[in-house]
Scaffold this active site. Sequence first.
Site, short mmCIF file in Angstrom:
data_model
loop_
_atom_site.label_atom_id
_atom_site.label_comp_id
_atom_site.label_asym_id
_atom_site.label_seq_id
_atom_site.Cartn_x
_atom_site.Cartn_y
_atom_site.Cartn_z
N LYS A 1 27.45 -37.20 -32.33
CA LYS A 1 26.94 -37.81 -33.56
C LYS A 1 28.13 -38.22 -34.44
CE LYS A 1 23.07 -36.23 -35.67
NZ LYS A 1 22.25 -35.15 -36.24
C1 E4P Z 1 19.20 -35.60 -37.78
O1 E4P Z 1 19.63 -35.56 -36.65
C2 E4P Z 1 19.46 -34.60 -38.82
O2 E4P Z 1 19.89 -33.40 -38.22
C3 E4P Z 1 18.26 -34.23 -39.65
O3 E4P Z 1 17.10 -34.89 -39.25
C4 E4P Z 1 18.50 -34.17 -41.12
O4 E4P Z 1 17.31 -33.85 -41.78
P1 E4P Z 1 17.20 -33.23 -43.25
O5 E4P Z 1 17.13 -34.36 -44.21
O6 E4P Z 1 15.93 -32.43 -43.21
O7 E4P Z 1 18.42 -32.37 -43.44
#
Ligand code: E4P
Length: 216
Positions: free
Chosen positions: A83
């Site tokens: 990522k």
């Molecule tokens: C995506 O891969 C992220 O890990 C995640 O969906 C972030 O979500 P949040 O806004 O609940 O932290």
Amino acid sequence: MKLFLDTANLDDIRAAARLGVIHGVTTNPTLISREKGDFSAIIREIASLVDGPVFAEVLSTEAEGMIREGRELAAVDPAVCVKIPMTEEGLAAASVLAKEGIRVCCTLVFSAAQALLAANAGARYVAPFIGRFDDIGYDGIEAVESIADVLSDGDFETEVIAASVRSPLHTVEAARAGADIATVPPKVLFQMAHHPLTDAGLAKFMKDWTASGREV
Ligand code: E4P
């Protein structure tokens, strides 16, 4: 639309994997920070529990550092997808890693313009954050729809992962908006399995069965 689990908690991953509905696991620095142990060891353990990609995020903000970290993360397990945050530095890093055959997910994507750049850089996935967009008064689902639309011409294999999912309704709306995948927190995944009419229906079947004098 496929479902990924959005967590680094091994117990939650085991519980969800048991249902046979999870096709990958996404983590981020916040989710990893909640768990004890070595980052690579956690990623390796997750990869042993699920059949599908495991997403691990870089922490550098400069392309050079992201590339170095991306290569290291990709070497942890063949299931790893790296990522990379959606920044100019992130695009530069994503394009280098993608050319090396490393799967990249551009994360923290909030617009179709950003998604187009990520796809052109060779990102295998783009992750628009629905809940965080809703939080500041925008329509996260509309963003997913727009991103899925601009990537639907077949020029790239980039898949849309609806992220920052806060409810079962978000998940369904993401599917309707054209997302290829939704990554859902464990709480939302288990909420999705339940409906009061399912519980009531099951209770009535059991009551009628036992009332007839039969054993379960
Ligand atoms: C995506 O891969 C992220 O890990 C995640 O969906 C972030 O979500 P949040 O806004 O609940 O932290």
